[in-house]
Motif scaffolding. Structure first.
Motif, mmCIF file in Angstrom:
data_model
loop_
_atom_site.group_PDB
_atom_site.id
_atom_site.type_symbol
_atom_site.label_atom_id
_atom_site.label_comp_id
_atom_site.label_asym_id
_atom_site.label_seq_id
_atom_site.Cartn_x
_atom_site.Cartn_y
_atom_site.Cartn_z
ATOM 1 N N LEU A 172 10.638 5.011 0.352
ATOM 2 C CA LEU A 172 10.775 3.572 0.139
ATOM 3 C C LEU A 172 11.853 3.258 -0.894
ATOM 4 O O LEU A 172 12.563 2.249 -0.775
ATOM 5 C CB LEU A 172 9.434 2.980 -0.311
ATOM 6 N N ALA A 173 11.994 4.105 -1.905
ATOM 7 C CA ALA A 173 13.023 3.873 -2.921
ATOM 8 C C ALA A 173 14.420 3.984 -2.333
ATOM 9 O O ALA A 173 15.318 3.208 -2.679
ATOM 10 C CB ALA A 173 12.851 4.869 -4.070
ATOM 11 N N TYR A 174 14.632 4.933 -1.434
ATOM 12 C CA TYR A 174 15.947 5.090 -0.818
ATOM 13 C C TYR A 174 16.277 3.950 0.146
ATOM 14 O O TYR A 174 17.454 3.736 0.450
ATOM 15 C CB TYR A 174 16.020 6.424 -0.076
ATOM 16 N N SER A 175 15.283 3.259 0.653
ATOM 17 C CA SER A 175 15.519 2.197 1.638
ATOM 18 C C SER A 175 15.272 0.797 1.094
ATOM 19 O O SER A 175 15.350 -0.169 1.855
ATOM 20 C CB SER A 175 14.620 2.427 2.862
ATOM 21 N N ILE A 176 14.974 0.653 -0.183
ATOM 22 C CA ILE A 176 14.622 -0.668 -0.704
ATOM 23 C C ILE A 176 15.809 -1.615 -0.675
ATOM 24 O O ILE A 176 15.660 -2.825 -0.496
ATOM 25 C CB ILE A 176 14.043 -0.533 -2.142
ATOM 26 N N ILE B 35 10.440 -11.952 -4.844
ATOM 27 C CA ILE B 35 8.995 -12.134 -4.935
ATOM 28 C C ILE B 35 8.252 -10.825 -4.677
ATOM 29 O O ILE B 35 7.327 -10.463 -5.420
ATOM 30 C CB ILE B 35 8.532 -13.221 -3.938
ATOM 31 N N ASP B 36 8.653 -10.081 -3.628
ATOM 32 C CA ASP B 36 7.869 -8.935 -3.176
ATOM 33 C C ASP B 36 8.481 -7.582 -3.524
ATOM 34 O O ASP B 36 7.732 -6.610 -3.693
ATOM 35 C CB ASP B 36 7.676 -9.014 -1.656
ATOM 36 N N LEU B 37 9.797 -7.497 -3.618
ATOM 37 C CA LEU B 37 10.427 -6.194 -3.836
ATOM 38 C C LEU B 37 10.747 -5.906 -5.288
ATOM 39 O O LEU B 37 10.798 -4.736 -5.686
ATOM 40 C CB LEU B 37 11.707 -6.081 -3.005
ATOM 41 N N VAL B 38 11.003 -6.929 -6.075
ATOM 42 C CA VAL B 38 11.340 -6.698 -7.480
ATOM 43 C C VAL B 38 10.209 -6.011 -8.237
ATOM 44 O O VAL B 38 10.460 -5.080 -9.021
ATOM 45 C CB VAL B 38 11.747 -8.029 -8.149
ATOM 46 N N PRO B 39 8.927 -6.382 -8.056
ATOM 47 C CA PRO B 39 7.868 -5.631 -8.744
ATOM 48 C C PRO B 39 7.827 -4.156 -8.355
ATOM 49 O O PRO B 39 7.579 -3.287 -9.200
ATOM 50 C CB PRO B 39 6.588 -6.361 -8.303
ATOM 51 N N VAL B 40 8.067 -3.867 -7.084
ATOM 52 C CA VAL B 40 8.095 -2.466 -6.654
ATOM 53 C C VAL B 40 9.278 -1.747 -7.292
ATOM 54 O O VAL B 40 9.149 -0.598 -7.744
ATOM 55 C CB VAL B 40 8.172 -2.397 -5.109
ATOM 56 N N PHE B 41 10.420 -2.410 -7.351
ATOM 57 C CA PHE B 41 11.602 -1.809 -7.970
ATOM 58 C C PHE B 41 11.349 -1.519 -9.452
ATOM 59 O O PHE B 41 11.747 -0.464 -9.957
ATOM 60 C CB PHE B 41 12.781 -2.766 -7.808
ATOM 61 N N ASP B 42 10.702 -2.433 -10.140
ATOM 62 C CA ASP B 42 10.400 -2.222 -11.557
ATOM 63 C C ASP B 42 9.466 -1.036 -11.773
ATOM 64 O O ASP B 42 9.613 -0.281 -12.743
ATOM 65 C CB ASP B 42 9.782 -3.486 -12.151
ATOM 66 N N SER B 43 8.501 -0.876 -10.871
ATOM 67 C CA SER B 43 7.579 0.257 -11.027
ATOM 68 C C SER B 43 8.278 1.586 -10.760
ATOM 69 O O SER B 43 7.941 2.605 -11.370
ATOM 70 C CB SER B 43 6.397 0.093 -10.068
ATOM 71 N N LYS C 141 0.828 -1.206 0.000
ATOM 72 C CA LYS C 141 0.000 0.000 0.000
ATOM 73 C C LYS C 141 0.866 1.261 0.000
ATOM 74 O O LYS C 141 0.554 2.237 -0.682
ATOM 75 C CB LYS C 141 -0.914 -0.004 1.224
ATOM 76 N N LEU C 142 1.951 1.238 0.771
ATOM 77 C CA LEU C 142 2.832 2.403 0.799
ATOM 78 C C LEU C 142 3.528 2.615 -0.532
ATOM 79 O O LEU C 142 3.747 3.760 -0.957
ATOM 80 C CB LEU C 142 3.867 2.243 1.909
ATOM 81 N N SER C 143 3.894 1.529 -1.206
ATOM 82 C CA SER C 143 4.573 1.666 -2.500
ATOM 83 C C SER C 143 3.668 2.226 -3.578
ATOM 84 O O SER C 143 4.147 2.737 -4.588
ATOM 85 C CB SER C 143 5.118 0.304 -2.942
ATOM 86 N N GLU C 144 2.353 2.148 -3.375
ATOM 87 C CA GLU C 144 1.390 2.676 -4.341
ATOM 88 C C GLU C 144 0.785 4.000 -3.878
ATOM 89 O O GLU C 144 -0.225 4.440 -4.428
ATOM 90 C CB GLU C 144 0.277 1.660 -4.569
#
Length: 931
Positions: A575-579, A593-601, A562-565
């Protein structure tokens, strides 16, 4: 009596009456003049007695000094200042005018003599004539007088004047002298090794200053108290006072103020307690400050309690944990129950700092219960502060290494079948610990769905969060008119939070705290409690993940999604600075599984978010497997597309990361994806980006050399020579020299002979460069790395002759900065003495290169002289433009060639050069094709 006699009688009586009246008036004027003279004489005697008393005070102060020369301070007797008191009748008007006009006016000769005095003499003379203007001017000479003082009596006199006028009646003039106390402290701190503080047993400058500041503390004026408090802290911070002086002078002064029935004194003392505690240590703080501080915590005055709540964490961080739990913790709990919301808000702000000083047991029981009350407080501002402190408070439950090892040992014991341990009747986080009233019963449907032993509680947690979103809860800061409607909706929210806490059972963090954290986004979306609430949640997310570990990531993954969106780019930027840190905590599997989709976005997000993932790209890729790493290589070109092409720092950061992650990829991947991007960045318009790109190119070459890929290395060298070495732009030729320097500095080549074969021939050709910047770099590379190499000292290289010729050219260069690298002593030592055979061979080769006959030789010499004249004119013009920054790479937007100045930037971010007929060899990013 006839008429004439009657008229004469009337006239005589009238004259007699007027004479008597005149005599009365004369007598009255004489009496008034006598009274005025008498009052004036009284005033003069008072002023004389005042001056004599001041002199007596000073004489008493320096009584312990046996001053042999009594005329030592009559240093300005030659200056004729106007007298302060003049009793003569001739000067009455003059003295009255001087008293009415506050400032003295000196004539030209007096001002000249006064300017010739040293600062100490000026201070003494101005203070001897204590008019308001002189007192104001004298305050500027306090520190200069101390700097000029030479004898013991000089320091005594300066401190006498400082103490005298710090208690002056005029508030404005007094403030000027109070400001000098800080300057005197700085002077004593700077000169503590050059001047003695202890002149005698009776006089110590630090003692005198400390006593002066302590005497100013009981003053009621705000400016005086503020100056005294800051001076007291400065004395302790700069360690000008020792523990003995603190105990004998400072602490008794503060304790005496605590006993006063004055609220302002109490607030000042509490502030000094909190600020002095870290400076004086645990022993003195516990001995002197703890008991009066606890007594002030129960003060009936609101401001005093608020100040205590503000500095209670500072005191707690100094004293022992036992004293904190026995004396400060009860007061802190009472502050959180205070009727004034401002005090509860201060407690919420200081909660995490205070909790660190308590034991884990107290945090799990007492502090957790108090903190839940703050999260449900009636005041909106208290709630906002409590939610800001929620993340830091949860992070205090992180297990240390010893606790982790103990927990692992306990888990091993539990797995043994023969040693079954009975479970306690009441769990560690029971209803009694966290709630005064028993928890409401959970619905049977929800109770059947909750399985605390299950490894994946995410579906049930998701359902509970969805139910929380469906709650029709009014605003948390609603008006008092709707208070009657709240009891119908509030228990529903509490029940859901309690059910969520049951779903979040684990042994690290109290579940009730974790339930409030995972529902922060939902609560804020419903009540609009604080615009920065989601940002605070994202800011503390890595600390919460580190506290729980990868084992309980399932409790946080929904919140992270939710925070990433979130619609706010500030939340996504955090979140980008701490990923990358989150990826290190979770490990490879959870990251993929969970962080790569956020990184791609985030790769396609705004530049403010993208810079966060670019600045830590290497650390994130290091966690991924090789398959996932290589999947990101084709996406490097996406980073070159920016919202603002002027954001050169983004491209510079990309260059830095590329130079760091080269070792994570195979040589084929580097040659196919990284190398083209590095060459594009090497052609950037900003010099800083080009310089950073050279580091990336050298690192690529080093990886080819380490992994012994000769084919890729050969193609790389050809591209460097073609794109940079043979370029018509001097900025790119300069990059070629810088690449050579980087290769030699980082030892990218294991064999120096390979460098001489691949890069040195082109480098030596730059000895005839017109641009001095390039020749300076060539001279630096030759002197630092090449001339003194054993390969050339032994004469084994075939390029020895070319090297000697280059050294001779550069040592006689027209630019002084180039010649500075080749002093005569260096040339004689560096250029090896060759044998006669080699010398003859060089002479023959030189003669063959210059001319084949005497006629052609003369013609070429004439032509060369003409070319030299033209080159010198060109060189003079170029040197004027570039000589200021010859040893640096600067922004070349104002110095690039005419063709480069006319380049246009297309919408895709690529440079489109202007079409020209001069040359077909100009290099653009589209022409970078690998061999």
């Amino acid at each position: 009596m006839n008429i004439s006699e009657l008229l004469e009688h009337c006239l005589n009586t009238q004259l007699n009456q007027s004479g008597e009246q005149a005599q009365k008036e004369e007598s009255n004027t004489l009496d008034s003049q006598a009274k005025a003279e008498q009052t004036e004489e009284q005033n003069t005697t008072k002023e004389k007695s005042k001056i004599e008393s001041e002199d007596d005070d000073y004489n008493k102060m320096i009584d312990f000094f046996s001053i042999s020369n009594s005329n030592e301070y009559n240093i300005t007797s030659t200056i004729s200042f106007p007298d302060q008191i003049d009793s003569s009748e001739d000067n009455k008007s003059t003295s009255s005018s001087n008293m009415e006009n506050i400032s003295y006016s000196y004539n030209a000769s007096d001002e000249e003599i006064f300017d010739a005095l040293n600062p100490f003499e000026k201070l003494c003379k101005l203070c001897e004539n204590p008019t308001p203007s002189n007192i104001e001017s004298a305050s500027k000479y306090v520190v200069p007088a101390l700097e000029f003082a030479a004898a013991q009596e000089d320091y005594v006199r300066v401190f006498f004047y400082l103490k005298k006028y710090c208690f002056y009646s005029d508030v404005l003039l007094r403030s000027l002298w109070l400001d000098q106390i800080q300057n005197v402290i700085h002077f004593l701190y700077a000169e503590q090794n050059t001047i003695p503080f202890d002149f005698t047993d009776d006089f110590n400058m630090v003692n005198q200053l400390t006593v002066l500041v302590s005497d100013l503390m009981p003053e009621t004026a705000y400016q005086v108290k503020k100056c005294a408090s800051s001076a007291l802290l400065n004395l302790v911070e700069k360690q000008l006072v020792d523990n003995r002086q603190i105990e004998e002078i400072i602490i008794p002064c503060l304790l005496s103020l605590v006993k006063e029935n004055n609220e302002d004194f109490h607030i000042d003392c509490i502030t000094l307690f909190g600020k002095l505690a870290p400076l004086i240590g645990r022993e003195l703080t516990t001995k002197y400050f703890l008991e009066p501080f606890c007594r002030l915590c129960i003060s009936p005055v609101f401001h005093t309690r608020k100040t205590c709540a503000t500095y209670i964490a500072e005191i707690a961080n100094i004293i022992s944990s036992e004293d904190v739990e026995n004396q400060l913790l009860p007061n802190f709990c009472e502050f959180m129950k205070d009727q004034v919301w401002a005090i509860r808000k201060v407690c919420a702000d200081q909660f995490s700092s205070f909790a660190q000083t308590c034991s884990r047991k107290k945090r799990e029981t007492v502090l957790t219960e108090c903190f839940t009350r703050l999260l449900e407080d009636n005041s909106r501002w208290v709630k906002i502060s409590a939610y800001k402190s929620l993340g830091p408070f949860i992070s205090t439950f992180a297990l240390s290494e010893s606790e982790n090892s103990t927990q692992n040992d306990a888990s091993i014991i539990e797995t043994k079948p023969e040693e079954k341990l009975e479970s306690p009747k009441e769990t560690e986080y029971s209803n009694f610990i966290y709630w005064r009233n028993s928890l409401p019963s959970i619905d049977e449907s929800l109770q059947g769905a909750i399985d605390p032993k299950s490894d994946d509680a995410t579906p049930t947690l998701t359902n509970l969060l969805n139910n929380l979103n469906d709650v029709n809860k009014p605003s948390l800061y609603a008006s008092t008119t709707n208070l009657n409607q709240q009891p119908t909706t509030q228990p529903t929210l509490e029940n859901l939070i309690q059910q969520i806490s049951k779903e979040l059972e684990q042994e690290i963090v109290p579940p009730i705290l974790l339930s409030y954290y995972v529902t922060m986004v939902e609560i804020n979306s419903q009540s609009s409690l604080d615009s920065e609430m989601n940002y605070n949640c994202a800011y503390n997310f890595p600390a919460i993940a580190l506290t729980l570990g990868a084992k309980y990531w399932k409790f946080l993954k929904n919140l992270y999604k939710k925070l990433s969106e979130d619609l706010s780019w500030k939340v996504r930027q955090t979140l980008a600075y701490s990923i990358h840190e989150l990826a290190i905590i979770l490990g490879t599997d959870n990251t993929q599984i969970d962080l790569v989709p956020v990184f791609d976005s985030y790769i396609k997000d705004v530049d403010e978010v993208r810079i966060g993932i670019v600045s830590n790209l290497t650390k994130f890729l290091n966690v991924l497997s090789m398959e996932y790493r290589q999947a990101y290589m084709p996406k490097l070109n996406d980073f070159l597309k920016m919202d603002n092409q002027r954001n050169w720092r983004f491209r510079n950061e990309l260059c830095l990361q590329m130079s760091q992650f080269c070792e994570l990829f195979s040589p084929e991947c580097l040659a196919q994806f990284v190398q083209p991007v590095a060459f594009i960045l090497a052609l950037d318009r900003i010099a800083e980006v080009r310089v950073t790109a050279t580091k990336t190119l050298v690192e690529i070459l080093r990886q080819f050399e380490i992994r012994k890929r000769q084919d890729l290395r050969r193609n790389f060298i050809d591209d460097v020579v073609r794109i940079l070495g043979n370029s018509e732009k001097w900025t790119l030729r300069q990059l070629y020299v810088m690449i050579c320097e980087q290769i030699l500095a980082t030892k990218a080549y294991n064999d120096f002979e390979l460098f001489t074969r691949d890069f040195l021939p082109k480098l030596l050709q730059y000895r005839n460069e017109k641009v001095p910047n390039i020749r300076v770099l060539v001279a630096r590379v030759l002197t630092n790395y090449i001339v003194n190499n054993e390969l050339f000292l032994n004469g084994k290289s075939a390029l020895v002759g070319e090297l000697e010729l280059s050294v001779q050219f550069l040592s006689s260069d027209t630019d002084s900065d180039v010649r500075s690298y080749f002093p005569n002593s260096t040339i004689q030592k560096c250029v090896p003495a060759r044998n006669q055979e080699t010398t003859n061979y060089q002479d023959n080769a030189t003669k063959m290169d210059i001319s084949n006959s005497s006629d052609s030789n003369h013609k070429q010499e004439d032509k060369m002289n003409q070319d030299d004249d033209e080159d010198e004119d060109d060189e003079d013009e170029i040197i004027d433009k570039t000589k200021i920054n010859q040893l640096k790479i600067v922004n070349l937007e104002n110095e690039i060639d005419d063709d480069e100045m006319n380049e246009q930037v297309s919408e895709s971010g690529e440079q489109v050069p202007r079409s020209t007929d001069k040359s077909q060899n100009k290099t653009t990013p589209e022409e970078i094709v690998l061999n």
